[in-house]
Structures are given as C-alpha cells and as structure tokens.
Design a protein around this motif. Structure first.
Motif: not given
Length: 333
Positions: A110-122, A124-135
């Motif tokens: 998803g292009a937003t935290a809301a749509s991605h997290d809804r798809f992933r079922g939890e 914080g997963t969008y923010d976690a993916a963004m942090r991991a990519a930046e690291i």
C-alpha cells in the motif's frame, strides 16, 4: 532462482498469505545440516541461481545467521525476505550486511500506512518497512520492494512505484495474486484490468531507476511486446518467472514445488538432490513441455513465450495444465 521457505512461522496475518502462516514453528523444518546440503546443491547448478531465504518469517529461526553463514561458506550469496516486525531492527540489518546478504526484500502493498497495514494485518508494518529500507540504504545493502496486486491494491501502484524510487531500490517485484491460502478470499483482478496494469508497468519500467519484474504473470511479456511495437520501442527486456522453468521453491520441510503458489510436490531434498529434482522430475519436465497445456493456453501462439501462470490455472480449475484465467487472451479478448 531457488527460494527456500526457511520457516512457515510468522507473527503477521497478511491477507494474501499463500501459506496460512501461524506464529508457531514446525518441528520438522530442515535443520542446519540439511540446509548445508541444500546450499551445496544450489552451488552445483550451472549457472548458479539466485538463492532467496523466505518464509513465513526467516527471523523466526533462532539459527538464521548460522544458516546465512553456511550459505556464504559454500559459495552462495543469499538474499532474504524478512517480515516487517520488531525483529527487523537496525542490529539485525547490520548483521545481514556483515554476513554478506546480497539483497534485502521488503514488502510494500500500500502507498500509505493505513492501506499497507490493513493488508498486512498489523499496525506499524508500513513504518517498519520504511525504517528497514532507510537502514539498508545507509549500509549500502541492496533492497528490492515486493508488492502484491489485487483488485483492492491495484490503484496504488503508481504511488508505490514512486516510493520504490525514493528508497533507491534495485528492483520492484510485482506479484499478481494467486487465489490460494488466505489469498483465496481476496477480490481478483479482471483480465482487462490486469492487462491495463501490465501496460502501465512496462511503460513505467522504461524510465524507472530500478528493474521491474512480475511474478505469476508470464503474459506480461506479451503485453510488453505489444506496447513496444505500438510505441516504436526496441524489443523490451522484461522479467517474469515461470513455475519449474527457471524457478523452484523448497518448503520448510524440504518439499520441492515448481512455485510457492503451486502445492504439488516434485520430490523432497531430504531424499533427492535438488538439481536432480529440478532437471528430471516428471512434473518439472511436463511443465516445461508447453505441448502438454490445454485450452486457450495450449492453443495460443505465444505459449512458448508465455505459457500462463500454472499456479493460477491450478488454483482456479484444479488442472495445472489448464489455462490462466487472468490472461486477457485466454479470457477471449
């Protein structure tokens, strides 16, 4: 490409999960000794394939870094697709870089935290993916972004593509949903919508700073060739994997499948070396014999170039040699 499902365990409950993953690990997972034998099998292929450690969530294995060290020790560069949970922290990504992981694959559906997290079922997963990519970018660790396309997520592809560029990803791997596992409950794309999206992906990929490939959508090649002819491009270089034809999936218990979305085993690495299964198993050979296909996929003049998704044909019809219902041409267009 060889993908090994290191563990089926995962703490997420993603809408599309082919494996119906649960938090608990299976007691019969391949152990470290068996994993080394698998890695040696991968090293025996010529040319040597890409090796991807997948799941579930590979980080549910307490011996994951021993597995990675072992792969590197036998001369194979592993890539990894961890779930975006609290386990995927800076220390873990630093260890990936230190051990010699070739690429870190992160999911963005998803292009937003809301749509991605809804798809992933939890949450914080969008923010976690963004942090991991930046690291990973800070560590010069190559990343790719994986996106699953459903009727609900299709409209977000352009914005996701923009984010992929911002993350300096090397590749965008776009999965066209196969209705299996939890994914069977999701709304499917129509064939016309699939062709529209693939035409957009081809045009987008011509100018993108990363490579675009599709999974379970081999007719992407035909769509790309058609767009290229119409717009005067040279013949396009597009990527799309095929079940048992340049791709093989090894389950957490060693079963060898032509695709992670096609639950018909060709053998088990505990009994037979992987190269022998891949090259000689009757199932693999039949999948590479396009003359065995029936229906529109069997009659199509693009069968050798495309062949349709065997996984989707099986999920939809029960016949893995039948026609792919997502293909616009198979649908009669």
């Amino acid at each position: 490409m060889v993908t090994w499902e290191v563990s089926r365990a995962c703490d997420l409950a993603c809408d599309h999960c082919r494996a119906d993953a649960t938090p608990e690990r299976c007691a019969d997972e391949l152990n470290l000794r068996e994993a080394r034998a698998l890695f040696e099998d991968v090293a025996d292929f010529s040319p040597r394939p890409f090796l991807v450690l997948s799941g579930g969530d590979p980080l549910k294995r307490p011996d994951l870094f021993e597995l990675l060290d072992t792969a590197v020790d036998v001369g194979v560069t592993p890539s990894i697709t961890p779930a975006t949970t609290e386990r995927l922290d800076r220390e873990t990504i630093e260890r990936f870089a230190e051990v010699g992981v070739g690429r870190l694959a992160l999911s963005l559906d998803g292009a937003t935290a809301a749509s991605h997290d809804r798809f992933r079922g939890e949450e914080g997963t969008y923010d976690a993916a963004m942090r991991a990519a930046e690291i990973a970018r800070d560590l010069d660790l190559s990343i790719q972004i994986n996106t699953t396309v459903t009727a609900a997520t299709a409209g977000e592809l352009p914005e996701i593509g923009r984010i992929v560029a911002e993350l300096d990803a090397a590749m965008w791997e776009v999965f066209f949903l196969v209705p299996t596992g939890r994914g069977a409950e999701l709304e499917q794309l129509s064939p016309d919508r699939a062709r529209e999206l693939m035409a957009w992906l081809y045009r987008h990929g011509r100018d993108a700073p990363y490579r675009v490939i599709t999974v379970e959508a081999p007719f992407y090649r035909r769509v790309a060739a058609q767009v290229a002819r119409e717009e005067g491009d040279d013949r396009p270089r597009v990527g799309s994997t095929g079940a048992g034809n340049g791709f093989v999936f090894v389950s957490h218990t060693g079963e060898v499948y032509p695709s992670g979305f096609l639950p018909i085993s060709a053998g088990n690495v505990r009994e037979t070396p992987l190269p022998e299964i891949y090259r000689n198993a009757e199932l693999m050979q039949r999948l590479r014999d396009r003359g065995s296909f029936v229906g529109p996929c069997g009659d199509c003049r693009f069968t050798n170039e495309c062949g349709g998704s065997r996984s989707r044909a099986y999920a939809a019809t029960g016949n893995l040699f039948g026609s792919d219902p997502l293909c616009p041409w198979a649908a009669g267009d």
